[in-house]
Design an enzyme around this catalytic site. Structure first.
Site, PDB file in Angstrom:
ATOM      1  N   HIS A  81       3.502 -58.810 -13.394  1.00  0.00           N
ATOM      2  CA  HIS A  81       2.356 -58.288 -14.204  1.00  0.00           C
ATOM      3  C   HIS A  81       2.896 -57.291 -15.265  1.00  0.00           C
ATOM      4  CE1 HIS A  81       2.668 -55.090 -11.503  1.00  0.00           C
ATOM      5  NE2 HIS A  81       1.970 -54.300 -12.349  1.00  0.00           N
ATOM      6  N   ASP A  82       4.288 -56.860 -15.150  1.00  0.00           N
ATOM      7  CA  ASP A  82       4.877 -55.915 -16.072  1.00  0.00           C
ATOM      8  C   ASP A  82       5.719 -56.411 -17.019  1.00  0.00           C
ATOM      9  OD1 ASP A  82       5.112 -53.147 -13.740  1.00  0.00           O
ATOM     10  OD2 ASP A  82       3.676 -53.674 -15.221  1.00  0.00           O
ATOM     11  N   GLU A 118       8.753 -51.088  -5.254  1.00  0.00           N
ATOM     12  CA  GLU A 118       9.065 -51.023  -6.563  1.00  0.00           C
ATOM     13  C   GLU A 118      10.207 -50.287  -7.070  1.00  0.00           C
ATOM     14  OE1 GLU A 118       6.620 -49.651  -9.747  1.00  0.00           O
ATOM     15  OE2 GLU A 118       6.911 -51.353 -10.959  1.00  0.00           O
ATOM     16  N   ASP A 177       4.060 -49.106  -5.124  1.00  0.00           N
ATOM     17  CA  ASP A 177       4.362 -48.773  -6.798  1.00  0.00           C
ATOM     18  C   ASP A 177       5.156 -47.464  -6.967  1.00  0.00           C
ATOM     19  OD1 ASP A 177       3.144 -49.447  -9.506  1.00  0.00           O
ATOM     20  OD2 ASP A 177       2.513 -47.188  -9.326  1.00  0.00           O
ATOM     21  N   ASP A 229      -1.650 -53.232  -3.268  1.00  0.00           N
ATOM     22  CA  ASP A 229      -0.728 -52.254  -4.137  1.00  0.00           C
ATOM     23  C   ASP A 229      -1.031 -50.982  -3.892  1.00  0.00           C
ATOM     24  OD1 ASP A 229       0.278 -53.664  -7.217  1.00  0.00           O
ATOM     25  OD2 ASP A 229       0.899 -51.913  -6.471  1.00  0.00           O
TER      26      ASP A 229
HETATM   27  O1  TEU Z   1       5.349 -49.940 -12.846  1.00  0.00           O
HETATM   28  C1  TEU Z   1       6.468 -48.961 -12.780  1.00  0.00           C
HETATM   29  C2  TEU Z   1       7.011 -48.610 -14.113  1.00  0.00           C
HETATM   30  O2  TEU Z   1       7.836 -47.696 -14.330  1.00  0.00           O
HETATM   31  C3  TEU Z   1       6.929 -49.749 -14.950  1.00  0.00           C
HETATM   32  O3  TEU Z   1       6.988 -48.937 -16.261  1.00  0.00           O
HETATM   33  C4  TEU Z   1       8.190 -50.426 -15.072  1.00  0.00           C
HETATM   34  O4  TEU Z   1       9.313 -49.925 -14.323  1.00  0.00           O
HETATM   35  C5  TEU Z   1       8.775 -51.015 -16.401  1.00  0.00           C
HETATM   36  O5  TEU Z   1       7.614 -51.828 -16.898  1.00  0.00           O
HETATM   37  C6  TEU Z   1       9.990 -51.686 -16.187  1.00  0.00           C
HETATM   38  O6  TEU Z   1       9.833 -52.883 -15.403  1.00  0.00           O
HETATM   39  C7  TEU Z   1       4.151 -49.597 -11.870  1.00  0.00           C
HETATM   40  C8  TEU Z   1       3.280 -50.651 -12.271  1.00  0.00           C
HETATM   41  O7  TEU Z   1       3.939 -52.177 -11.740  1.00  0.00           O
HETATM   42  C9  TEU Z   1       2.968 -50.533 -13.783  1.00  0.00           C
HETATM   43  O8  TEU Z   1       1.961 -51.782 -14.113  1.00  0.00           O
HETATM   44  C10 TEU Z   1       2.194 -49.302 -14.108  1.00  0.00           C
HETATM   45  O9  TEU Z   1       1.719 -49.190 -15.288  1.00  0.00           O
HETATM   46  C11 TEU Z   1       3.181 -48.381 -13.691  1.00  0.00           C
HETATM   47  O10 TEU Z   1       3.606 -48.590 -12.338  1.00  0.00           O
HETATM   48  C12 TEU Z   1       2.291 -46.674 -13.315  1.00  0.00           C
HETATM   49  O11 TEU Z   1       1.512 -47.125 -12.084  1.00  0.00           O
END
Ligand code: TEU
Length: 573
Positions: A341-342, A264, A206, A99
Site C-alpha cells: 500500500h506504500d 517492516e 509497522d 497491522d
Molecule cells: O511505513 C513505514 C515507512 O517509513 C514508510 O514511509 C516506508 O518506509 C516508505 O514508504 C518507503 O517504503 C509504515 C506504513 O506502511 C505507512 O503506510 C505509514 O504511513 C507509516 O508506516 C507510518 O505508520
C-alpha cells in the site's frame, strides 16, 4: 534446510480496507465487504489475509494514525465484524493477521490527550516531549533538526505546555515512548492481546525498527545547508534497545499464541543485522520485508524519495540474490513481495503498463514472485494486474499525505532553490506514489468497477473494463487465471520454490534475469525473465537442452529469444 511451518508455506494477501470492497455504498471499503470476498481469496489460493489498519482513526495517514486500538473505524464496521471475518477465514482453513502500528498513535488517542494536557500528567512520559531551543536572534527552534517522513520537522510545538513533541511521521502521529515500561505494557494489552484473544493469527509489524531511539536527541549531521531540517533516519532506526524491546514483546505476548509476525524493516542493509531480527533463536520476529528492491527508481535519501532515478537490472538482481541467500545455513526466514500500500504498482514500475505489454508484464512478475524463496506476499489487485493511475490525472487525485506534502514542498522549492523540482517530483509521484496502490479494487465492469454503488473516496482507474476480477475469471489466459495456476504450482513444488536454494545465473547480464532454484532432493529449476520491451537473446539455451519447460507466459517458448516481458521456468526433472 529450513524447518517447514504454516507461515513459511503461506501465501499472504494484503487487504487495504479503504479500497477493497464497499458493502454499504458510502464510497469507502468496509469489513462486511471483505467478508463477502473471502471465498474469492480462498479460490485464488490465499492462506493468510493481512488486513491493513481498520482501527478507529481520524484517517490522516489512512489508519496508520490510531485513536483507539480496541475499536474499529466506524466506516469500516465494528469489532464484531472482525470476529465474523476471523471466523470466515478460520472456517476456510485460512488465517487473518492485523497491522501492529505502535511506534506512534494518533494525536486523538486518549493516551496523547492525557499526555499533552499538562507537564505533570501521569502519561506525560508516554510520548517524547522536549523544551525548545533558541537561535542567536531569539527565534524558537525544535529540539533537533530531524526531518519527518512526511517532510517538515519531526517536532511540533504545543502551546498549552510550551514544549515540542516528536513525530517521525505526520504531526498527528506522535511517537510513543518505548523507554517507558508502563507504555510498553499498555501497548501489549491494548494493541496486541485485545486482538490475539479474539483469534487473530499474528501481525505485520509497522516501522518495526524505530521503537528505540537515541533519546539524547542529538542533531543530525548537516547534509543540506540550505535547510534547517536534515534527514536523520539513521538516528532513529535500529536504536540501542530495539532487540530488547522486540524480545520482550515476543516473550510477554507473542510466545503465548500460535501466531507469526512479519516486520517492516526499512534502512537495514546489512544481512547480519537483519538476522538479529529474524533468526528463530533470537525470538523476536519470524520474517521481515526488505525495501531495497522497492526503492529502485526512487531518489536517494528521504528528501529526494520522489525525485525519480533510473535503475539497472543488475541492481535488482544483486538485491534479490542478497535477500534470497542471507538465510542460507541459518534459522532465519525471508519474504518475497514487490507491491504494497506504500508503493506504485509493480507492473508500472518494473514492467510496462502500456496496453501491448501490460499482460506479459503482469505474468512475468507472477513467475518471478512465485519462484522466490520465503513467505510470499501479494497485494490486493496485483493478481488481476492493476496498474498506476494514468499519468494525465492531476495532483488532486493523489489523496495521500506523503504525496501531498512532498508535492507542496516541491512547489515551495521550485520558487526558490530548485526551479525544476516541481516537474521532477510530479514525474516521480506518477511512477512511485503510494496512491497508485489505493485505487478501488476492480471487481467487474459495472460503475466504479463494482467496488461501490456510491462515490468512491478515490477515483476508479479508467481501464477497469479490461482489468477486473469478473472479466478475468472467465478468461483462461487472463492475469488472474495465470496467478491462480502459479500459486498452485508454487505449492506443488514447495521444496523448490518456497524452500529452495537461490543462485543467480549470469549476474552481469543487463538483458535478462536468470536464476536457478535447487531443492534438497536435487530437483533444479531454471528461471529466465526478460524485464524489457525488447526481445533479448536467451543465453540459457544449452543449459535447458536436457530440461523440460514447466511454465511460460509466451507461446513460442522454444525460441532462443525471449520476447518482451517473457518469463520461463524449466525443470531438470
Ligand atoms: O511505513 C513505514 C515507512 O517509513 C514508510 O514511509 C516506508 O518506509 C516508505 O514508504 C518507503 O517504503 C509504515 C506504513 O506502511 C505507512 O503506510 C505509514 O504511513 C507509516 O508506516 C507510518 O505508520
Amino acid at each position: 534446510q529450513h524447518t517447514a511451518t504454516w507461515w513459511k508455506d503461506a501465501t499472504v494477501y494484503q487487504v487495504y480496507p479503504a479500497s477493497f470492497k464497499d458493502s454499504d455504498g458510502d464510497g469507502w471499503g468496509d469489513i462486511p465487504g471483505i467478508i463477502s470476498k473471502v471465498d474469492y481469496l480462498k479460490e485464488l489460493g490465499v492462506d493468510v489475509v493481512w488486513l491493513s489498519p481498520m482501527f478507529d482513526s481520524p484517517q490522516d495517514d489512512m489508519g496508520y494514525d490510531i485513536s483507539d486500538y480496541e475499536a474499529v473505524y466506524p466506516k469500516y464496521g465494528t469489532v464484531e465484524d472482525i470476529d465474523v471475518l476471523v471466523k470466515a477465514c478460520h472456517d476456510r482453513g485460512m488465517k487473518l493477521i492485523l497491522d501492529l502500528v505502535v511506534n506512534h498513535t494518533s494525536i486523538e488517542h486518549k493516551w496523547f490527550k492525557e499526555s499533552s494536557s499538562s507537564k505533570d500528567n501521569p502519561k506525560r512520559d508516554w510520548y517524547f516531549w522536549r523544551p525548545p531551543r533558541y537561535d542567536e536572534k531569539g527565534n524558537r527552534l525544535p529540539p533537533t533538526n530531524y526531518r519527518s517522513y512526511f517532510a517538515d520537522s519531526a517536532w511540533t510545538w504545543d502551546e498549552t505546555t510550551q514544549e515540542y513533541y516528536l513525530h517521525l511521521y505526520a504531526a498527528s502521529q506522535p511517537d510513543l515512548n518505548w523507554e517507558n515500561e508502563e507504555t510498553r505494557n499498555a501497548i501489549y494489552d491494548s494493541a496486541m492481546r485485545f486482538w490475539l484473544d479474539r483469534g487473530v493469527d499474528g501481525f505485520r509489524v509497522d516501522t518495526v525498527n524505530k521503537y528505540s531511539k537515541h533519546v539524547d536527541f542529538r542533531d543530525a549531521p548537516i547534509v543540506d545547508p540550505s535547510n534547517f531540517i536534515q534527514p536523520a533516519t539513521h538516528l532513529y532506526c535500529n536504536g540501542p534497545r530495539i532487540h530488547e524491546f522486540l524480545r520482550e514483546m515476543h516473550d510477554k505476548v507473542l510466545s503465548n499464541y500460535d501466531v507469526f509476525t512479519v516486520g517492516e524493516l526499512s534502512l537495514t542493509p546489512d544481512p547480519i543485522h537483519v538476522l538479529e531480527y529474524v533468526s528463530a533463536s533470537e525470538k523476536q520476529l519470524d520474517m521481515v520485508f526488505q525495501f531495497d528492491m522497492i526503492h529502485l527508481g526512487m531518489g536517494h535519501g528521504l528528501e529526494d524519495k520522489y525525485d525519480p532515478t533510473e535503475w539497472k537490472l543488475s541492481e535488482m538482481k544483486q538485491i534479490i540474490a542478497k535477500w534470497q541467500k542471507f538465510i542460507e545455513g541459518t534459522d532465519g526466514w525471508t519474504t518475497a513481495f514487490c507491491e504494497n500500500h506504500d508503493n506504485g504498482r509493480a507492473i508500472s514500475r518494473f514492467g510496462s503498463d502500456e496496453p501491448e505489454f501490460w499482460q506479459a508484464s503482469a505474468k512475468l512478475l507472477a513467475i518471478f514472485m512465485i519462484t522466490l524463496t520465503g513467505t510470499l506476499f501479494l497485494y490486493q489487485g496485483q493478481e488481476i494486474g492493476m496498474i498506476n493511475m494514468p499519468s494525465e490525472w492531476p495532483i488532486e487525485e493523489y489523496k495521500d499525505i506523503e504525496a501531498i506534502n512532498y508535492y507542496s514542498e516541491a512547489e515551495r522549492l521550485s520558487k526558490t532553490t530548485d526551479p525544476t523540482r516541481k516537474e521532477r517530483i510530479m514525474r516521480g509521484l506518477q511512477k512511485l506514489a503510494r496512491d497508485h496502490a489505493r485505487l478501488p479494487m476492480q471487481w467487474d465492469c459495472s460503475p466504479n468497477a463494482g467496488f461501490t454503488t456510491g462515490i468512491p473516496w478515490m477515483r476508479t482507474h479508467d481501464r477497469y473494463n479490461k482489468i477486473n476480477v469478473e472479466v478475468e475469471e472467465k478468461d483462461p489466459n487472463s492475469v488472474l487465471s495465470f496467478w491462480k495456476q502459479l500459486l498452485a504450482l508454487r505449492k506443488d513444488y514447495r521444496d523448490l520454490f518456497i524452500y529452495g536454494i537461490f543462485d543467480l545465473v549470469d549476474p552481469e547480464n543487463e538483458d535478462t534475469f536468470m536464476y536457478t532454484k535447487l531443492s534438497s532432493n536435487g530437483q533444479m529449476a531454471l528461471v529466465a525473465l526478460n524485464f524489457s520491451k525488447d526481445p533479448k537473446p536467451f543465453t540459457g539455451v544449452d543449459r535447458c537442452k536436457k530440461m523440460k519447460l514447466l511454465v511460460s507466459n509466451c507461446k513460442n517458448w522454444e525460441s532462443e529469444t525471449l520476447q518482451p516481458f517473457e518469463g520461463r521456468v524449466y525443470l531438470n526433472f
